[in-house]
Design an enzyme around this catalytic site. Structure first.
Site, PDB file in Angstrom:
ATOM      1  N   ASP A 154     -10.246   3.140  -3.336  1.00  0.00           N
ATOM      2  CA  ASP A 154     -10.963   1.722  -2.579  1.00  0.00           C
ATOM      3  C   ASP A 154     -12.333   1.375  -3.070  1.00  0.00           C
ATOM      4  OD1 ASP A 154      -8.822   1.451  -1.116  1.00  0.00           O
ATOM      5  OD2 ASP A 154      -9.383   1.613   0.793  1.00  0.00           O
ATOM      6  N   ASP A 206       0.743  -1.153  -0.059  1.00  0.00           N
ATOM      7  CA  ASP A 206      -0.078  -0.089   0.015  1.00  0.00           C
ATOM      8  C   ASP A 206       0.693   1.259  -0.056  1.00  0.00           C
ATOM      9  OD1 ASP A 206      -2.473   1.075   0.215  1.00  0.00           O
ATOM     10  OD2 ASP A 206      -3.258  -0.125   1.448  1.00  0.00           O
TER      11      ASP A 206
HETATM   12  C1  GLA Z   1      -6.067   1.056   1.648  1.00  0.00           C
HETATM   13  C2  GLA Z   1      -6.117  -0.039   0.562  1.00  0.00           C
HETATM   14  C3  GLA Z   1      -7.208  -0.954   0.888  1.00  0.00           C
HETATM   15  C4  GLA Z   1      -6.828  -1.581   2.286  1.00  0.00           C
HETATM   16  C5  GLA Z   1      -6.639  -0.662   3.341  1.00  0.00           C
HETATM   17  C6  GLA Z   1      -6.068  -1.175   4.669  1.00  0.00           C
HETATM   18  O1  GLA Z   1      -7.154   1.834   1.601  1.00  0.00           O
HETATM   19  O2  GLA Z   1      -6.463   0.649  -0.709  1.00  0.00           O
HETATM   20  O3  GLA Z   1      -7.378  -1.936  -0.081  1.00  0.00           O
HETATM   21  O4  GLA Z   1      -5.658  -2.555   2.113  1.00  0.00           O
HETATM   22  O5  GLA Z   1      -5.752   0.395   2.967  1.00  0.00           O
HETATM   23  O6  GLA Z   1      -5.758  -0.281   5.580  1.00  0.00           O
END
Ligand code: GLA
Length: 528
Positions: free
Chosen positions: A215, A156
């Site tokens: 997301d 990430d």
């Molecule tokens: C980010 C990523 C998600 C998830 C969260 C975890 O938002 O894009 O897919 O992994 O972090 O905290």
């Protein structure tokens, strides 16, 4: 001399095509990930029960393999910099879980950040601060892949943002640490980049897959916006490197039509398929969809390519890709209705590059039919149809600029003005490419232009520019011709110029650019 170089380039082109057809790369990852349903509430028990369910539901048999642990398993680092685990959630450590997953015949995935802190820590919770890979690239890779024996990692960027890291430099450093560990381990480690936007064509050199959007969440609006954002990114998926459209929300609150569109588009676009629901309580209709063998075959097809938009009417899209062999007889076709009303569309089989009678296999009902010319399809709101079509192929005439490969395209830095797609009502299918040129690399290329025989073809280029601009044309890597001064008097009212180009039998590339100044906006090319 020039001819020898040209022959070598053509040979390289042929070899590339052969490689694609022989598949010497992995298909998109199939698995499950903890984040969508469990977020930070993960425990050893949660992960192991999901692994059990992947087997008992038949998902493993259908091809799903990865059990991926997302954010939330750490408890900071110790004074030696070694990662500490949250022992309340994971009392037996992380290796035990990977071993458990492996014993079930599955593979294990883990999560980290390119910078210091993880997203879920909100940049302030001590458990997730400083646990990212920055400064610990090789040490943590050793922990994850050798000590703990994981096979996959998602990396990430919340901590990367927090430290203002350069994405390309940091992800490249991480990829080198992963590659070094993989060599030591003697096993492939799959690397997934999570930077919430298309990072640039460099990403294919270092990662197996990369997120292209923010997301996903459990709602049609989110799925629809991810589809829309991916429609013009299809050229960047290929040769074992894939756009990741995010973990799936199938099996949660969306209706059956919405789930069908979600699955069908993720499959035809060759996205990794990471189930995001609770597999222990999966309803039958969602299980049937996730294990639909035709859709999985579409996703895992050995060409590993994306699926551009072939026809568009309002919010109804026909997307398609070749299956098994480039320009062979078989194509995968998905017709999606992203609108809020039922829609009927006449799918134009000639735009799908078929001539004569076409055999149509419905991937949902398994019905076999035949069609010629056009095929009328009615689709409920938010729904989709998915087909395999087989027939004689016609030469493709129209190549849209927005589905070409833009060497310098990226979505990380809006101020770095490189070539990108834009929308205009006067453009073919409503989109064109702008900001081409001024550097050798800021070009547009169609990599797979099929010519039925070696010879001369008439090419019509649809372009627009308010001022006067030059355009250079390369075929299979070599400058063929160009136009020193083109103008239409407006940046989005398009006009045409014609050129005759020699194409070789089979696949060719055509590149448009102006290395020394801005190039015109390009809408499409038409080949006869
Ligand atoms: C980010 C990523 C998600 C998830 C969260 C975890 O938002 O894009 O897919 O992994 O972090 O905290």
């Amino acid at each position: 001399m020039k001819h020898t170089a040209r022959a070598a380039a053509l040979l390289a082109g042929c070899l590339l095509t052969l490689n694609v057809n022989a598949q010497d790369f992995d298909p998109p990852t199939l698995g499950w990930s903890s984040w969508n349903t469990f977020a930070l509430n993960i425990t050893e028990d949660v992960i192991c029960r999901q692994a059990d369910a992947m087997v008992s539901t038949g998902l493993a048999k259908a091809g799903y393999k990865n059990i991926n642990i997302d954010d939330g398993y750490w408890n900071g680092r110790d004074s030696n910099g070694q990662l500490r685990i949250n022992t309340q959630k994971f009392p037996n450590g992380m290796r035990v879980i990977a071993d458990y997953i492996h014993k079930l015949g599955l593979t294990a995935g883990i999560y980290s950040d390119a910078g210091d802190n993880t997203c879920g820590s909100g940049q302030k919770e001590p458990w997730g601060c400083g646990v990212g890979l920055a400064g610990y690239e090789e040490a943590d890779c050793h922990t994850y892949f050798i000590d703990w024996d994981y096979d996959f990692i998602k990396v990430d960027f919340c901590g990367g943002n927090h430290m203002s890291l350069d994405e390309r430099l940091q992800y490249t450093k991480i990829s080198k640490a992963i590659a070094k560990t993989a060599k030591e381990k003697g096993k492939k480690i799959t690397f997934n980049v999570c930077r919430w936007a298309y990072p640039g064509t460099w990403i294919s050199d270092i990662a197996d897959s990369w997120r292209t959007t923010g997301d996903i969440y459990d709602d049609w609006k989110s799925v629809k916006s991810i589809i829309n954002e991916n429609l013009y990114l299809q050229a960047y998926t290929g040769n074992g490197h894939y756009n990741d459209m995010d973990m799936m929300e199938i099996g949660r609150s969306m209706n059956e039509n919405e789930e069908r569109t979600h699955m069908a588009y993720w499959c035809i676009a060759s996205s990794p398929l990471l189930i995001g629901c609770d597999m222990t309580t999966l309803r039958q209709s969602s299980l049937n969809l996730l294990t639909n063998p035709d859709l999985l075959a579409m996703n895992q097809d050995k060409l590993g390519i994306g699926a551009p938009v072939i026809q568009r009417e309002g919010e109804v899209y026909v997307v398609a890709k070749d299956m098994e062999k480039l320009h062979g007889k078989k194509r995968a076709v998905v017709v999606m209705n992203l609108s809020d009303q039922e829609q009927t569309i006449n799918v134009d089989l000639s735009k799908l590059e078929f001539k004569g009678l076409v055999s149509v296999h419905d991937c949902f009902t398994k019905a076999e039919t035949k069609a010629e010319g056009t095929m009328k399809v009615t689709i409920p709101a938010h729904g989709s149809q998915a087909y395999f079509m087989k027939g004689s192929r016609a030469m493709r005439h129209l190549y849209e600029a927005e589905e070409g490969w833009l060497r310098e395209y990226q979505e990380l830095n809006a101020n770095r003005i490189t070539a990108h797609p834009a929308e205009a009502s006067g453009a073919s299918k409503g989109a064109y490419v702008t900001n081409l040129g001024t550097s050798l690399l800021n070009y547009l290329e169609w990599k797979n232009i099929y010519a039925p025989y070696t010879g001369y073809y008439d090419i019509t280029i649809h372009y627009a520019c308010a001022d006067t601009r030059g355009l250079e044309i390369r075929v299979n890597g070599f400058v063929e011709t160009g136009f020193p001064s083109l103008t239409t008097g407006s940046d989005d009212s398009f006009n045409t110029v014609n050129v005759t180009l020699k194409l070789e039998k089979g696949m060719n590339s055509i590149r448009l650019n102006n290395p020394t100044g801005p190039a015109p906006n390009i809408d499409c090319i038409y080949i006869r």
